[in-house]
Structures are given as C-alpha cells and as structure tokens.
Write a protein that holds these residues in place. Structure first.
Motif, PDB file in Angstrom:
ATOM      1  N   LEU A 215       0.827  -1.217   0.000  1.00 53.98           N
ATOM      2  CA  LEU A 215       0.000   0.000   0.000  1.00 53.98           C
ATOM      3  C   LEU A 215       0.858   1.262   0.000  1.00 53.98           C
ATOM      4  O   LEU A 215       0.404   2.327  -0.410  1.00 53.98           O
ATOM      5  CB  LEU A 215      -0.920  -0.004   1.214  1.00 53.98           C
ATOM      6  N   GLU A 229      -6.559  -2.220   0.210  1.00 53.04           N
ATOM      7  CA  GLU A 229      -7.061  -1.773   1.523  1.00 53.04           C
ATOM      8  C   GLU A 229      -8.052  -2.782   2.092  1.00 53.04           C
ATOM      9  O   GLU A 229      -8.013  -3.105   3.277  1.00 53.04           O
ATOM     10  CB  GLU A 229      -7.717  -0.386   1.394  1.00 53.04           C
ATOM     11  N   ASN A 233      -7.686  -4.932   5.588  1.00 54.36           N
ATOM     12  CA  ASN A 233      -8.666  -4.870   6.688  1.00 54.36           C
ATOM     13  C   ASN A 233      -9.254  -6.224   7.034  1.00 54.36           C
ATOM     14  O   ASN A 233      -9.864  -6.393   8.071  1.00 54.36           O
ATOM     15  CB  ASN A 233      -9.815  -3.913   6.318  1.00 54.36           C
TER      16      ASN A 233
END
Ligand code: SF4
Length: 343
Positions: A215, A229, A233
C-alpha cells in the motif's frame, strides 16, 4: 547465438482495441533515440503533436507522458494515432516489442512475454507446460562459452522449477521448500559452506507488513489501491484458494524464468523467490476476497495487474529489493515460517 522461446511465445497476437488493460494505459512510453530522430522529421499535425508531447522524465529518459491515465496518442477508439498515421514500422522500440522481453546472457538469449499484458497472461495461464521446451538446461550449459557459474545457476533454476511444480505438496510448502533450497544455493554462490537453516529465536511475522508495504508503493489504479485496503482490513479471515494456486504456479514459474538468472549479475538468487512470496500472498488474498464478491476483477486480471503495478515499476522494485536486503522480516527463515503458518 542460441535463441530460446517458451511454448506460448509464438502464439501471441496483440488484440489492440479489444484489450481490457492496454499497454497505452497508465504508463509513460519510452521513446528511443532512433525513433525520436524520425519523429523530429514528421510533418503536419501529427508531427507537431509528437514533438510537443516528447519530454525528458525524472530518469532522464525521453518519453510521451501519460495524460489522464492514457498515452496522448491512444485515441477514443482505443487505437494508436502514430500506428494509423505513419505505420507500425515507426513505433518506438518499447511499443513495437511489448510484451516481448529478450534476456541476453551473451552465450544465449531467452525470450518470454510479460504478464503485464492481459493477452499474454491469458496465454501463459492456459499453457500446461509452458517451459518444458524452454531450452534444456544441460544443452544450455554446453553452449559455447557458458561458464561454470551460469551452468550452476541453470541447474539450480531447473531444480527450483521442479520443486515449485511438485503437486504432491500444497503450494505454500513448495514455496517454503524453494526458499530452503535456494538458501543453500546462495551459500554456495557466496563461497560459504551451506548450513541447515536455524529457526531458533525466530517466531515468524504476521503477513500484515507485506500488505502494508504494497500500500506504500507507487500505485497507478484506484481499484488496485481499494482492493489492497480491503485485503489489509480483512486478511485474517481470508484463505488462499486451492484453485488459485493452480494458476499462481504458472505466474510463479514466469517469475522464475524472468528473474532467477539475474543472479548472473547480482549474485543473488533469493530476490526472485522473495518476490514470488510477496506476489503469492498479495494476489492470493485478493483473489480470495474477490471470490467472495463474484470476482469484480477476474483472477487473470489480479495477476496481470500485480505485474503491471509492482513488477514493472522501477520504483516499486527498488523498494522491494531494499526491503529484502535490510528488513529481517524478509529473511528466508521468517518467510518459511510465514508460509508454513498459512492454511
Ligand atoms: S497490453 Fe497486450 S494485448 Fe493489450 S494492447 Fe498492449 S500488447 Fe496489445
């Protein structure tokens, strides 16, 4: 000089405006000096536009800079105005060659296609035994002037490919075995006595650091960023699918044949394997996340996009290499523990 091609190479045809992720998208286009000299002589509107758009980039290369994510000569019909205006023979070397990659080892040349092209990726995923006739390692070792060092690396590469494709083990364990084998190879290249790996005081690391690093990379596509992302998560709940590993094995082999012999110059065989581990974890988890959502991006595109976003980015490759060199979490022992810990 001997030229070697994998099975799929000669089947490749560019599908131009039918391509779902064109090479005219996202990338600045390198213009070699011979092509530039010709472009300086082209008359009319096209010539004026070429001269206006030719600039020197931050690496001192002459390029057409991407504009709103597109090459300035990629028209609304998704065709190339230079090709239409002055012919295929006047495309720059980059445009004319992509996705063909030639790797020169002085005594022979290997030719492969890049996974960053969707049509090439499709061909490579379809092929059952893409590299079975990709030069017999013994035959290559006997090539005139093939020195002992290269000959040793050719044999080590062959063994690496055999371990990677040994279907009697799950893919994560094959990859762990490849790392172990290549740690021994690396010792020999370093003129050291190969030692068994020691896992004392090693606990392995959570794979989060690999996702976070991706990222932090230079990212071209917003969809790629959002997908990373989501994986970050949710990665603890995601499991890499068995059917994914069937396809990833081909991607991993592509990396082996594209990068392993870089050790001829760098003296490092582990970089290629460390890159494969990163690609496996990132694309495998992303594939699992997409499978739960009905594949908003097909599996082939996840692998192809990884190649475009990470493999083909000079900046991201530099960051990866620096991390492999300096960050203990990328040590062979730690990556083996990490691979063994995933389901
Ligand atoms: S990415 Fe491949 S298929 Fe697509 S336009 Fe470029 S060369 Fe053709």
């Amino acid at each position: 000089m001997m030229n070697i091609y994998p099975e799929y190479y000669k089947k490749f045809r560019c599908i131009a405006n039918l391509c779902e992720d064109s090479c005219c998208k996202d990338w600045d286009i390198d213009i070699d000096s011979e092509t530039e000299r010709f472009y300086q002589t082209v008359k009319g509107e096209l010539g004026d536009k070429m001269r206006k758009k030719l600039v020197t980039d931050e690496y001192d290369e002459r390029v057409f800079k991407v504009e709103n994510g597109r090459c300035p000569f990629w028209n609304k019909d998704m065709l190339c105005d230079i090709y239409i205006g002055i012919g295929e023979e006047h495309l720059s070397q980059t445009c004319a060659n992509f996705p063909r990659v030639k790797i020169d080892f002085d005594v022979f040349q290997e030719n492969i296609l890049s996974f960053a092209c969707p049509e090439a990726a499709r061909l490579m995923l379809k092929e059952k035994d893409a590299y079975s006739h990709f030069g017999d390692e013994d035959e290559l070792s006997e090539a005139e002037n093939c020195d002992d060092y290269l000959s040793f690396l050719l044999k080590a590469r062959k063994r690496t490919a055999e371990i990677l494709t040994d279907g009697s083990l799950p893919f994560n364990l094959r990859l762990a075995d490849c790392l172990e084998f290549n740690a021994q190879v690396q010792s020999i290249l370093n003129d050291e006595e190969p030692q068994p790996l020691s896992f004392e005081n090693k606990n392995g690391s959570d794979l989060e650091f690999i996702l976070k690093m991706h990222l932090d990379f230079e990212i071209m596509s917003e969809l790629w960023r959002e997908s990373l992302e989501k994986v970050l998560n949710n990665y603890k709940k995601l499991v890499i699918r068995d059917d994914f590993t069937v396809d990833f094995e081909k991607f991993a082999l592509y990396y082996v044949y594209r990068y392993y012999l870089e050790a001829v110059r760098s003296g490092d065989v582990l970089y290629a394997l460390q890159r494969i581990v990163c690609a496996y974890l990132v694309t495998g988890l992303m594939d699992s996340d997409f499978a739960d959502k009905g594949y908003p991006l097909p599996r082939m595109r996840v692998l192809q996009r990884y190649s475009k976003e990470v493999e083909h980015s000079y900046e991201n490759t530099e960051k990866l290499n620096a991390a492999f060199e300096n960050d203990e979490r990328f040590s062979v022992e730690n990556l083996i523990l990490l691979l063994e810990s995933i389901e």
